[in-house]
Design an enzyme around this catalytic site. Structure first.
Site, PDB file in Angstrom:
ATOM      1  N   HIS A 239       0.857  -1.236   0.099  1.00  0.00           N
ATOM      2  CA  HIS A 239      -0.020   0.085  -0.047  1.00  0.00           C
ATOM      3  C   HIS A 239       0.774   0.982   0.157  1.00  0.00           C
ATOM      4  CE1 HIS A 239      -3.855  -2.077   1.805  1.00  0.00           C
ATOM      5  NE2 HIS A 239      -3.587  -2.294   0.244  1.00  0.00           N
ATOM      6  N   HIS A 370      -3.831  -6.196 -10.748  1.00  0.00           N
ATOM      7  CA  HIS A 370      -2.809  -5.653 -10.160  1.00  0.00           C
ATOM      8  C   HIS A 370      -1.751  -5.855 -11.426  1.00  0.00           C
ATOM      9  CE1 HIS A 370      -3.422  -4.253  -6.169  1.00  0.00           C
ATOM     10  NE2 HIS A 370      -4.170  -5.386  -6.071  1.00  0.00           N
TER      11      HIS A 370
END
Length: 391
Positions: A239, A370
């Site tokens: 993150h 992703h």
């Protein structure tokens, strides 16, 4: 090398005849008996929207298939509005709704019929139910009837809210609606300023993920469940990379961006790269670190490496500096060597520190979000959204 076309072939196997997309196992088949999850449906719809922008044959039909599931299927609550988390979970989560906004945005930018309608409803729901203008952030989760709001607050959902609202702003510009687009970019800036320029910077680039209703950090949250897939304990390395990249997408989208966006992206990236890399003595990035930078969950998640590569690629594009190109290339080589599954063309979603397939947090190879974005970001101009960069 990972091939985008082969990855998209794999992703297309998630198409469910009854609507939407399912969760894929390591064999490239939908895992039988698993509920249909809205975040999977929305993320796959987004990925196929990107594929349609690239001109991939058959991608538009897959986008329409995803849109139909999100608009007409059982995941959409036509009584109270919004989207259930899954066919067996009637909660209304910000994380899930952010991806529905993203799916509608990408479909709109790609010119797929039905995208605008989904985007309009999803944005209205986000603004009315999740966006807290006083806080400059989104709340987390409601019950099915929008009567009970969870006391938990988190920045994971807000991170994807920034991604989604930037994509929505780009889609609105495509539609010729610039006014609301600027409002959304302003909201993305407020969230990023509070999370990155506030909490992360104040703690020397160690970002707390979990908060009270008044947005006080909860540093010990889920200490007893550290490998949670969405709310892990401690510092989530991936993150940090993802926020760094989103700060640069936001910077590209603003007419007069503040200088701190680039400086903070560099600070977050450098901290994650320095503290995370081989923190346990093995190549790669552990899933999480504690507040003293020691590894907690040492599993290697494919999405963490993808976001590290993507952040390095975007920083290289923005700054022109070789110091970002070199790790992007080196980390990509690690992904090709260890994560690539020759049988599917996708990357294994979880590995042990020594490279064996792991299942402590993730089972199978659920989606392509992703990895597809990482493959598409390298060498392209930085824009507010991936879809606009392709368009």
């Amino acid at each position: 090398m990972t091939d985008l076309d082969r990855l998209l072939d794999f992703a297309a196997r998630s198409r469910l005849p009854e609507g939407g997309f399912g969760y894929l196992g390591d064999d490239g088949r939908v895992i039988a008996g698993r509920p249909v999850e809205t975040w999977i449906v929305a993320r796959m719809t987004h990925v196929f929207g990107l594929a349609h922008l690239l001109g991939r044959p058959g991608a538009e039909e897959l986008v329409r298939h995803g849109l139909a599931a999100l608009v007409d299927g059982p995941l959409h609550d036509r009584r109270h509005g919004g989207w259930f988390a899954a066919t067996d979970d009637d909660t209304k989560a910000a994380y899930v709704h952010a991806f529905v906004v993203l799916a509608g945005s990408t479909a709109t930018t790609a010119g797929v019929r039905g995208g605008r309608e989904l985007l309009s409803e999803a944005l209205d729901t986000w603004q009315q139910r999740f966006w807290d203008d006083a806080a400059g952030l989104a709340v987390e989760e409601w019950d099915a009837g929008w009567s009970v709001l969870s006391g938990y607050r988190g920045v994971n959902a807000n991170m994807h809210g920034v991604e989604a609202t930037l994509a929505a702003a780009d889609a609105l510009r495509v539609m010729g609606v610039p006014g609301p687009a600027e409002v959304l970019r302003g909201q993305a800036l407020r969230s990023t300023e509070r999370v990155v320029h506030g909490w992360a910077r104040e703690r020397d680039w160690r970002l707390p993920e979990h908060y009270t209703p008044d947005w006080a950090p909860l540093p010990d949250y889920n200490r007893d469940r550290p490998a949670d897939p969405f709310r892990p304990y401690g510092v989530t390395v991936g993150h940090q990379f993802e926020w760094a990249r989103l700060a640069l997408h936001l910077r590209a989208a603003l007419p007069d961006p503040p200088d701190w966006l680039l400086a903070d992206a560099v600070g977050l990236f450098d901290a994650a790269a320095t503290r995370g890399w081989a923190a346990d003595g093995h190549d790669g990035f552990p899933y999480t670190l504690d507040w003293g930078d020691q590894p907690v969950v040492v599993a290697r998640m494919h999405w963490v490496l993808c976001e590290a590569i993507a952040a390095a690629s975007v920083l290289a594009e923005v700054t022109g500096e070789q110091r970002y190109r070199e790790p992007a290339q080196r980390w990509r080589a690690l992904g090709e060597q260890r994560f690539l599954d020759p049988a599917t063309g996708n990357w294994h979603h979880e590995l042990t520190p020594t490279g064996e397939v792991g299942t402590g947090t993730w089972v199978g190879q659920p989606d392509a979000y992703h990895l597809a974005q990482m493959l598409l970001l390298g060498g392209r101009p930085v824009r507010g959204s991936v879809a606009t960069a392709l368009r």
